[in-house]
Each structure stands twice: as C-alpha cells, then as structure tokens.
Design an enzyme around this catalytic site. Structure first.
Site, PDB file in Angstrom:
ATOM      1  N   ASP A 103     -74.227  91.940   9.803  1.00  0.00           N
ATOM      2  CA  ASP A 103     -75.353  90.883   9.763  1.00  0.00           C
ATOM      3  C   ASP A 103     -75.529  90.423   9.127  1.00  0.00           C
ATOM      4  OD1 ASP A 103     -75.693  88.657  11.441  1.00  0.00           O
ATOM      5  OD2 ASP A 103     -77.024  89.982  12.107  1.00  0.00           O
ATOM      6  N   ASP A 324     -72.513  83.193   8.461  1.00  0.00           N
ATOM      7  CA  ASP A 324     -72.781  84.379   9.366  1.00  0.00           C
ATOM      8  C   ASP A 324     -71.871  85.344   9.733  1.00  0.00           C
ATOM      9  OD1 ASP A 324     -73.941  86.243  10.927  1.00  0.00           O
ATOM     10  OD2 ASP A 324     -74.983  84.672  11.958  1.00  0.00           O
TER      11      ASP A 324
END
Length: 500
Positions: A103, A324
C-alpha cells in the site's frame, strides 16, 4: 583466481573511496502477489473497499551487503478477483511469515497479533493466516511513549499516547477507515528477515530491526475472511515507514519501484532500489503531503486536451492527485469526471454500442478494445505524460457470443476534488518512487520481463532481476550483476598482481 563480486566491491572502495561513499546499497526486491479468490465481486463492492482505504491518512540491525530479496508471485490483476497486491514479510525470532498488502497510500507496516479481537482466522485467498506474538519472539520489544520513535510518530498523527499515562505507557495507534472499519494496536520493535540474492547468485540471510504495528483489534471489512491478509505494508515516506527505516540504517536507498503485472497470471515486482529503463519519465512530487501527490495539469482523449479548468487539479487540503497501489480502481475529481466520460463516448468506434447500466457507462463491441476505444493521456508537471490504454480505464464485464461488454472503470469521486490513481492505472507500468529527489517516474512495460535496477547513487551498477516461475513452495532464480566499475577494478587487480 576467481574473486566473488562482493569482494570486488570492497576492493573498489580501496581504489576509490569517494566513489564507494557515494554508492548506495544493493536494492532489496520483493515480488508481489495478487489475490486470486474463488469468486468475483461487483464494482460497487470494489468501490466500497476503495472508500475504506481512502479514509487512511496513515501516516540496530544485523545484515549482510544488501542484494535482491525475492518472493514468489501468484494471483490475478483482474479487479473482479478482488485486485489486491500483497507480499510476504518474515518477522520475529523465531521468524514467522506474514502476508501483507502493498500500500503506497499509507505509511505503517502492521500485522495481526495473537491477542487480536474480531480478526479473521481464515482467508478466501488460499493463504494461511498467522498471528504475531511479541511474547514468543526473543528479539521483540514494546515501544514506549518515551521512545523518540513514538514522539516522532505522535507529531505526524501515527501514534497515540494517553495524556494521563506515564512515560512508560505503550505507544499505540488507531487507524480508522472511510467505511467505519479500522484497526488499533501497539508498536513493537523486532527483526525483519530478507532472503537476499547477491550479484554472484548466492542467497544469504539478511535482517534489520524495524518498528511495526501489532494489531489487537479490527472492525468492519477488515474482519471479513473472503479477502483477509495478515496486515498492511505501508510504503509512504514518513519516518516510521519501512522504506524510511531501512534507508536510515543503510539497508536500502531512499527509492523503491514496482511493476504490477496486469495479465491474468498477475504478480509483479517491488524493488527497494531504482529501476533503470530507457523511456522512464519523471514528474516532481508535491512537497509536504501525507500521500504521493502529483501535479496533474490536464487530461487528453485521442490527443485532444479536455476543457477542464486547471484549478480542478490543484493541490490543497481537499484537492490533489494521488498515486495509491492500495486502491483497486481510479477516482476522478467530481468536476473532471463528466467531461472525461463524455469525451470517451464521443470518440467511440462506430462498432461500439452503449448499453443500459445502472450507475455506469457500459458498451458492447465485437472488435478489439484498442480499435474500439480512444487512448487517454494524463499530463503532469514538467512535460511528463502518462499514456493510458483502454484496458487501463475500462473493466471487462461479460462476453455475449463474440462480443464483450466493457464499462468505464474510473469512478466519480462524489463531492471531492481528489483524484486517485489505483491499480487499474498502475498495472503494466514501471513506477519509480525516488524519495531522495522527491519525484516519481513511470513508463509502460511488460512486467513479466526482467528489469535493470540501480544499485548505487552513480547509477553504473545494475542488478538484472528475473521474473521467477514459481512451482510449489520452492523456487530458484538468476541475478546478474552488470557493473562496469567492477570490470575496471578486476583489470586493476590483475595488473597490480603482474606488477608485484
């Protein structure tokens, strides 16, 4: 006499100490895994998952010379098979292996702890979940509120300490996500292990002490077992991120790269180092942001810049463009979405037909997707353009006879000025996060191929890392060190030997 590559690097330092001082360590390489569930999920579920993620604003080692850390790759990049990238990390003594989501939208590495309440005990991803127990690790220690690392985390909102507690109180965290799910726990310090492949293809065990989260409570979607993993591996740039910790002790440079494979086989590469390939373009990071924010200036469809006010893409507390890897789809700022979809529809091939669909634009065609749909380009500061293929903004839904139904995979970020580029855009591209120079680079790439990785700040040493075919639990691979400086040093050694 054969001299190992590691020795040659040491000799190089004696020949040119300044060069060695400037050189960074070999990168560590983590191959990624993508979840492969047994059943598909709907777009609304994917959007719900992404909304949960967008609530995040997360903010003494013993090791050998760093090399390439390799992990097996599995899964699929199809968003309807959950679309979750994860890798494995080994923690503790004795070590345990944990599956953690990759992440870039958060900072902290955290794993589920043995005392966790509401945490899943099984996963639909065909992986074995583990629980970290600090009391059973001989190298583990809790982080107290008086610890400087906790003090730093308090300033960035990544830690919580009771105002009435003593300085010996444990340093805790509480991360809440957009759908009401969340996790809380305490910070611990323990050993992270790497299986490092050196330039001479020798595999060695390396380790470093890092601080990470020990989750003892989870809620919401984090408690569901269908897509459960052991935790989240945050790759942000705050001090408590693993990349920042490892670079501060010289284990890794302040740059990492990934190449997320978009085919049905999935997988990819994550490298603690800089992938070097011709054609990579760079754009500066927006400074002083909690995420990887970029200066998006305009969007083009079939080469035509859309009539969107540039202020829509300006970065502020409520606006901006974020990269992201923890987001499955892509989300356009509300004021940019309708002009984007309208431009796509008006540029369709005559062989494409719109079909009714609740809450989304969908189409059916019997032609190839590249012939049927227009190309898109995202234009960033510094003249850096990101070409976006139709497969990077469309989702394949179903096949009807010889025709395929495609739907717009980019979503409107209702009531928000934030644009988020998730896996649907990031796949099949090299991305380089150059934190030392505060920039991000990219290029289209077949992520099943090998990549060249810079191993020094002067960029004359490379590791050619092969994508590995994994069969069962064990695997082997080839790592080739391509170094002009080593060749020069070897010649120097031979001449010196002849002279003596």
């Amino acid at each position: 006499m054969w001299i190992p590559a590691v020795i040659l690097l040491v000799v190089a330092g004696t020949v040119n100490a300044a060069h060695l001082a400037a050189a960074g360590p070999f990168p560590a390489k983590l191959n990624l895994e993508r979840a492969l569930p047994t059943r598909g999920v709907g777009v609304e579920h994917l959007k719900s998952r992404d909304r949960a993620r967008h609530g995040r604003s997360l903010l003494g080692a013993s090791f050998t010379p760093a090399g390439v850390v390799d992990f097996p790759v599995d899964g699929s990049s199809n968003p309807f098979t959950v679309g979750l990238y994860f890798t494995r990390v080994k923690l503790g003594n004795p070590s345990k292996e944990f599956y953690v989501q990759i992440d870039t939208g958060s900072d902290i590495l955290w794993v589920t702890c043995s005392s966790c309440s509401g945490c899943p005990i099984s996963s639909g991803l065909n992986i074995q979940l583990e629980f970290f127990d600090p009391d059973k690790s001989s190298s583990s220690s809790w982080i107290s509120c008086s610890d400087d690392r906790c003090t730093s985390a308090l300033q960035t909102g990544e830690a919580v300490c009771s105002t009435s507690g003593s300085s010996s109180s444990l340093c805790s965290y509480s991360f809440q996500y957009g759908d009401g799910s969340g996790t809380l726990g305490y910070y611990v310090s323990d050993t992270m292990y790497f299986d490092t492949v050196l330039g001479n293809e020798q595999t060695v065990n390396s380790s470093a002490t890092v601080v990470f989260g020990c989750s003892n409570s989870q809620s919401g979607d984090l408690t569901k077992s269908d897509r459960a993993v052991d935790g989240i591996f945050g790759f942000g740039q705050h001090e408590l991120s693993v990349i920042s910790q490892l670079s501060s002790i010289g284990v890794a440079p302040r740059v990492f790269s990934h190449c997320l494979k978009g085919s049905d086989n999935g997988g990819g590469i994550l490298v603690l180092g800089e992938i070097i390939e011709p054609g990579i373009v760079y754009t500066p990071l927006v400074p002083s942001q909690s995420h990887y924010n970029l200066y998006l200036e305009s969007i083009s469809v079939n080469g035509q810049i859309l009539s969107i006010d540039p202020s829509v893409f300006a970065t502020s507390g409520t606006q901006g463009t974020i990269i992201d890897s923890g987001t499955t789809l892509a989300y356009l700022a509300e004021q940019a979405y309708d002009p984007f979809v309208s431009a796509i529809v008006s540029s369709l091939s005559p062989l494409v037909h719109s079909i009714p669909s609740k809450g989304n634009e969908c189409f059916i065609t019997s032609s190839s997707v590249d012939e049927s749909f227009p190309s898109v380009t995202l234009n960033f500061k510094g003249g850096a353009s990101m070409p976006v293929k139709p497969e990077d903004y469309l989702l394949q839904q179903v096949s009807v006879d010889n025709s395929i139904v495609w739907c717009i995979g980019w979503q409107k970020n209702h009531g928000s000025g934030i644009t988020i580029l998730g896996d649907i855009v990031l796949k099949d591209k090299i991305f380089v996060y150059d934190l030392a120079n505060q920039r991000i680079g990219w290029m289209n790439y077949d992520c099943s191929l090998s990549v060249n990785v810079s191993t020094s700040s002067v960029k004359n040493e490379y590791l050619n890392t092969e994508q590995l075919k994994v069969n069962g639990a064990s695997h082997t691979g080839s790592v080739k060190l391509l170094s002009t400086s080593i060749a020069i040093v070897l010649v120097y050694i031979l001449k010196l030997a002849n002279f003596q």
